[in-house]
Design an enzyme around this catalytic site. Structure first.
Site, PDB file in Angstrom:
ATOM      1  N   HIS A 134     -18.024 -76.191  45.982  1.00 53.82           N
ATOM      2  CA  HIS A 134     -17.135 -75.084  46.329  1.00 53.82           C
ATOM      3  C   HIS A 134     -16.686 -74.294  45.115  1.00 53.82           C
ATOM      4  CE1 HIS A 134     -13.255 -77.006  45.133  1.00 53.82           C
ATOM      5  NE2 HIS A 134     -13.817 -78.133  45.536  1.00 53.82           N
ATOM      6  N   CYS A 153     -15.474 -83.800  45.026  1.00 55.69           N
ATOM      7  CA  CYS A 153     -16.318 -82.637  45.302  1.00 55.69           C
ATOM      8  C   CYS A 153     -16.735 -81.973  43.990  1.00 55.69           C
ATOM      9  CB  CYS A 153     -15.586 -81.644  46.182  1.00 55.69           C
ATOM     10  SG  CYS A 153     -15.396 -82.222  47.875  1.00 55.69           S
TER      11      CYS A 153
END
Length: 171
Positions: A134, A153
């Site tokens: 992201h 992440c």
């Protein structure tokens, strides 16, 4: 390919490297796991559904220190569940000390916008670990020599560039 140890993403076409960028990966407490998966889709202007451990570790202490205005300023909402029909709950009804101590879990999401921890886009490759690639509004992290900061992440230095490469157009 994301090389978590190098904190870099590499893009390949026909077996040749065509691009790379620095990334932020999981800190030692929440390391980015080794896995293989295909990016299936991108989500633009996403909500961030805050994992309960990160709500306790990162957000609840700030609420205790700065008050509920912190939630409003950064676009956080407390939800009744993760279900599609979930209701927004008044944050005044939450025992934030218990959340910070890990005794109470909250369902928290962050609205899309300039403060959203997902940035403007995230790239999804469904997996059991709940890991994705992201964007990130904290641009200063990409200038650090050691970029072990995430909850597992992978935060991208240039998400729009990755989107153009993956989808052949601007997202």
């Amino acid at each position: 390919i994301v090389n978590a140890a190098q904190q870099r993403l590499y893009a390949y076409e026909n077996g040749k490297q065509i691009d790379s960028m620095v990334v932020v990966v999981g800190k030692p407490k929440y390391p980015t796991p080794m896995m293989t998966a295909y990016v299936r889709f991108a989500s633009l202007n996403p909500y961030w559904f805050v994992p309960p451990d990160l709500a306790a570790e990162r957000i609840a202490p700030k609420v205790l220190k700065q008050g509920l205005k912190y939630l409003d300023d950064l676009g956080y909402q407390i939800m009744s569940s993760w279900k599609p029909d979930a209701q927004i709950i008044d944050p005044n009804t939450i025992d934030w000390k218990a959340v910070a101590e890990g005794k109470t879990e909250v369902f928290m999401r962050q609205l899309p916008g300039p403060h959203n921890s997902m940035g403007r886009m995230k790239f999804m490759f469904p997996n059991e670990a709940g890991i994705y690639l992201h964007d990130n509004p904290e641009r200063e992290l990409f200038r650090e020599a050691g970029r072990l900061y995430s909850g597992g992440c992978v935060r991208l230095e240039d998400a729009p560039r990755l989107g153009r490469w993956l989808f052949g157009r601007d997202l």
